[in-house]
Motif scaffolding. Structure first.
Motif, PDB file in Angstrom:
ATOM      1  N   LEU A 241       0.735  -1.064  -0.049  1.00  0.00           N
ATOM      2  CA  LEU A 241      -0.059   0.190   0.103  1.00  0.00           C
ATOM      3  C   LEU A 241       1.051   1.157  -0.026  1.00  0.00           C
ATOM      4  N   VAL A 242       0.577   2.376  -0.590  1.00  0.00           N
ATOM      5  CA  VAL A 242       1.138   3.572  -0.634  1.00  0.00           C
ATOM      6  C   VAL A 242       0.269   4.639  -0.209  1.00  0.00           C
ATOM      7  N   ARG A 243       0.444   5.455   1.047  1.00  0.00           N
ATOM      8  CA  ARG A 243      -0.426   6.491   1.175  1.00  0.00           C
ATOM      9  C   ARG A 243       0.123   7.886   0.429  1.00  0.00           C
ATOM     10  N   ILE A 244      -0.866   8.405  -0.291  1.00  0.00           N
ATOM     11  CA  ILE A 244      -0.306   9.467  -1.334  1.00  0.00           C
ATOM     12  C   ILE A 244      -1.162  10.713  -0.945  1.00  0.00           C
ATOM     13  N   PRO A 245      -0.656  11.871  -0.791  1.00  0.00           N
ATOM     14  CA  PRO A 245      -1.558  13.210  -0.733  1.00  0.00           C
ATOM     15  C   PRO A 245      -2.265  13.438  -2.003  1.00  0.00           C
ATOM     16  N   GLY A 246      -3.631  13.985  -1.794  1.00  0.00           N
ATOM     17  CA  GLY A 246      -4.485  14.338  -2.741  1.00  0.00           C
ATOM     18  C   GLY A 246      -4.407  15.699  -3.182  1.00  0.00           C
ATOM     19  N   THR A 247      -3.777  16.546  -2.159  1.00  0.00           N
ATOM     20  CA  THR A 247      -3.756  17.959  -2.279  1.00  0.00           C
ATOM     21  C   THR A 247      -2.896  18.423  -1.092  1.00  0.00           C
ATOM     22  N   ASP A 248      -2.268  19.659  -1.362  1.00  0.00           N
ATOM     23  CA  ASP A 248      -1.872  20.327  -0.194  1.00  0.00           C
ATOM     24  C   ASP A 248      -2.699  21.410   0.353  1.00  0.00           C
ATOM     25  N   TRP A 249      -3.925  21.651  -0.323  1.00  0.00           N
ATOM     26  CA  TRP A 249      -4.747  22.760   0.239  1.00  0.00           C
ATOM     27  C   TRP A 249      -4.000  24.119   0.175  1.00  0.00           C
ATOM     28  N   VAL A 250      -3.312  24.274  -0.537  1.00  0.00           N
ATOM     29  CA  VAL A 250      -2.294  25.576  -0.548  1.00  0.00           C
ATOM     30  C   VAL A 250      -2.077  25.941  -2.003  1.00  0.00           C
ATOM     31  N   ASP A 251      -1.918  27.251  -2.364  1.00  0.00           N
ATOM     32  CA  ASP A 251      -1.632  27.704  -3.707  1.00  0.00           C
ATOM     33  C   ASP A 251       0.213  27.357  -3.699  1.00  0.00           C
ATOM     34  N   GLY A 252       0.361  26.748  -4.856  1.00  0.00           N
ATOM     35  CA  GLY A 252       1.803  26.521  -5.108  1.00  0.00           C
ATOM     36  C   GLY A 252       2.063  25.211  -4.490  1.00  0.00           C
ATOM     37  N   GLY A 253       1.268  24.321  -3.917  1.00  0.00           N
ATOM     38  CA  GLY A 253       1.582  22.920  -3.619  1.00  0.00           C
ATOM     39  C   GLY A 253       1.471  21.863  -4.439  1.00  0.00           C
ATOM     40  N   TRP A 254       1.242  20.696  -3.994  1.00  0.00           N
ATOM     41  CA  TRP A 254       1.047  19.341  -4.725  1.00  0.00           C
ATOM     42  C   TRP A 254      -0.573  19.542  -5.042  1.00  0.00           C
ATOM     43  N   THR A 255      -0.843  19.146  -6.199  1.00  0.00           N
ATOM     44  CA  THR A 255      -2.499  19.137  -6.694  1.00  0.00           C
ATOM     45  C   THR A 255      -2.937  17.987  -6.914  1.00  0.00           C
ATOM     46  N   PRO A 256      -4.391  17.856  -6.887  1.00  0.00           N
ATOM     47  CA  PRO A 256      -4.961  16.596  -7.409  1.00  0.00           C
ATOM     48  C   PRO A 256      -4.583  15.991  -8.948  1.00  0.00           C
ATOM     49  N   GLU A 257      -4.330  16.902  -9.759  1.00  0.00           N
ATOM     50  CA  GLU A 257      -3.899  16.400 -11.191  1.00  0.00           C
ATOM     51  C   GLU A 257      -2.416  15.697 -10.781  1.00  0.00           C
ATOM     52  N   GLU A 258      -1.504  16.055 -10.179  1.00  0.00           N
ATOM     53  CA  GLU A 258      -0.258  15.392  -9.790  1.00  0.00           C
ATOM     54  C   GLU A 258      -0.498  13.989  -9.014  1.00  0.00           C
ATOM     55  N   SER A 259      -1.376  14.066  -8.235  1.00  0.00           N
ATOM     56  CA  SER A 259      -1.923  12.809  -7.512  1.00  0.00           C
ATOM     57  C   SER A 259      -2.231  11.783  -8.494  1.00  0.00           C
ATOM     58  N   ILE A 260      -3.018  12.144  -9.305  1.00  0.00           N
ATOM     59  CA  ILE A 260      -3.428  11.128 -10.522  1.00  0.00           C
ATOM     60  C   ILE A 260      -2.384  10.671 -11.427  1.00  0.00           C
ATOM     61  N   GLU A 261      -1.538  11.498 -11.800  1.00  0.00           N
ATOM     62  CA  GLU A 261      -0.155  11.349 -12.619  1.00  0.00           C
ATOM     63  C   GLU A 261       0.614  10.039 -11.692  1.00  0.00           C
ATOM     64  N   LEU A 262       0.747  10.635 -10.377  1.00  0.00           N
ATOM     65  CA  LEU A 262       1.686   9.599  -9.392  1.00  0.00           C
ATOM     66  C   LEU A 262       0.831   8.449  -9.266  1.00  0.00           C
ATOM     67  N   ALA A 263      -0.407   8.336  -9.319  1.00  0.00           N
ATOM     68  CA  ALA A 263      -1.078   6.814  -8.870  1.00  0.00           C
ATOM     69  C   ALA A 263      -0.996   5.966 -10.176  1.00  0.00           C
ATOM     70  N   VAL A 264      -1.099   6.822 -11.571  1.00  0.00           N
ATOM     71  CA  VAL A 264      -0.640   5.904 -12.690  1.00  0.00           C
ATOM     72  C   VAL A 264       0.729   5.296 -12.469  1.00  0.00           C
ATOM     73  N   ARG A 265       1.656   6.031 -12.370  1.00  0.00           N
ATOM     74  CA  ARG A 265       3.016   5.530 -12.083  1.00  0.00           C
ATOM     75  C   ARG A 265       3.134   4.504 -11.099  1.00  0.00           C
ATOM     76  N   LEU A 266       2.707   4.718 -10.027  1.00  0.00           N
ATOM     77  CA  LEU A 266       2.800   3.521  -8.735  1.00  0.00           C
ATOM     78  C   LEU A 266       2.006   2.232  -9.060  1.00  0.00           C
ATOM     79  N   ALA A 267       0.875   2.471 -10.099  1.00  0.00           N
ATOM     80  CA  ALA A 267       0.184   1.241 -10.252  1.00  0.00           C
ATOM     81  C   ALA A 267       1.151   0.556 -11.079  1.00  0.00           C
ATOM     82  N   GLY A 268       1.972   1.093 -11.913  1.00  0.00           N
ATOM     83  CA  GLY A 268       2.734   0.154 -12.777  1.00  0.00           C
ATOM     84  C   GLY A 268       4.038  -0.327 -12.008  1.00  0.00           C
TER      85      GLY A 268
END
Length: 367
Positions: free
Chosen positions: A227-254
């Motif tokens: 299992l990998v716990r990943i962030p969905g967002t940082d809830w702050v401007d200039g931080g980690w984004t939901p779109e990046e979460s999705i791209e990371l999820a695709v990478r980790l799935a592989g």
């Protein structure tokens, strides 16, 4: 049959339901990082409380990676023996148990909650914290920017802790890359200001996590889930984004991840979180839609059985993780089962508590 109480198979492990115990720090280990009687009783109550999987609190892969001096770890043989007592108890009661492996990064070397706030002073046993950059979490001491050699050692520490997790008898390993700890710090531009191959573009910021996932998967048996716990967002401007979460999820799935545990926040004190029931579920839903071949869990203010049932039944997530609600009610799954899947009650209650099984007249047996 209730969706929440349908089994879930991950690799060679079949979990009896989708209501799982979320990792929650207890800050109750000794200076040696060995779990104590508190951990046996705390986890033992949930082991017998009907959870499909019990996950330990964040468990440090090295002394430097502890949040506080009262954190548990998996860097020594003594710790393996301490955890084995708890995994043996889980298996004796037919419950799967997993360990969450983490490194606190710039949020390391803090005071134990209830005994002060902020960083632990060196004269009281504090240690230098490592981070992507020499940028402090507000109110904490300034960390040291990790060298590439130190990052290599951290990857090796995750792999070694995974090998000890096998010795300790764990069924599942989860890598903690959320809540503002080290791996999350590398992901987010708000904490990662590096200019080398670990900073800047998305590919560089995910590099350390990808290396850790590869190292842990290589050290973890093929028939056991990762299992990998990943962030969905940082809830702050200039931080980690939901779109990046999705791209990371695709990478980790592989790369051999079997379930993505989607959470949010904890990286930056400037975060603005619209807290409310199930407030993180939409992030799990988006990740699940993007990686249909990998299971996804939801966590965060999930308190009511019907709420949890809807999250799983509507396809927002494959699993719900209970945190504060599980602290209030160690047998939450049994209570939920009485309302959603009463025919499962007799087989699920510990025999020592059989006199407490609700009578058929008090539950709806048509479900």
């Amino acid at each position: 049959m209730s969706a929440l109480f349908e089994p879930l198979r991950l690799r060679g492990l079949e979990l009896p339901n989708r209501a799982w115990l979320s990792p929650m720090c207890q800050y109750s280990a000794g200076a040696d990082g060995v779990p104590t009687d508190w951990h046996l009783v705390h986890l033992g109550a949930r082991i017998t409380g009907g959870f499909g999987l019990v996950l330990t609190e964040s468990t440090a892969v090295s002394p430097q990676g502890r949040i506080s001096a009262a954190d548990v770890g998996l860097w020594s043989a003594e710790q393996v023996d301490g955890w084995r007592r708890i995994t043996d108890f889980a298996h004796a009661h037919g419950t799967a148990i997993g360990v969450q492996l983490g490194h606190a990064g710039r949020k390391a070397s803090t005071m134990v909650p209830g005994h002060g706030r902020g960083s632990l002073p060196p004269e009281q046993g504090g240690w230098p914290a490592l981070a992507p950059s020499a940028t402090a979490y507000r109110g904490f001491a300034t960390p040291v920017a990790a060298s590439t050699t130190e990052l290599d050692r951290i990857v090796a520490d995750f792999a070694s802790a995974t090998e000890r997790a096998v010795e300790a008898g764990f069924d599942v390993v989860e890598i903690h890359a959320g809540h503002g700890y080290l791996l999350h710090q590398f992901l987010s531009p708000r904490a990662n200001h590096r200019t080398d191959t670990y900073g800047g573009p998305f590919e560089n910021r995910i590099r350390l996590l990808v290396r850790v996932v590869d190292a842990v998967r290589a050290a973890w048996p093929d028939d056991r889930p990762l299992l990998v716990r990943i962030p969905g967002t940082d809830w702050v401007d200039g931080g980690w984004t939901p779109e990046e979460s999705i791209e990371l999820a695709v990478r980790l799935a592989g790369r051999g991840a079997d379930l993505l545990d989607v959470t949010t926040g904890g990286l930056d004190p400037d975060q603005r979180i619209p807290v409310g029931p199930g407030y993180q579920v939409p992030f799990a839903r988006r990740v699940r839609a993007a990686v249909p071949g990998v299971a996804v869990s939801a966590v965060g203010l999930i308190t009511d059985p019907e709420q949890a049932e809807a999250i799983v039944g509507d396809g927002d997530a494959d699993v719900v993780l209970l945190a504060r609600e599980a602290l209030r009610d160690p047998s939450w799954p049994l209570r939920a089962m009485a309302r959603l899947a009463p025919r499962r009650l007799t087989e699920s209650y510990p025999w020592q508590y059989s006199r407490a099984v609700p009578a058929p007249s008090t539950v709806d047996l048509t479900k």
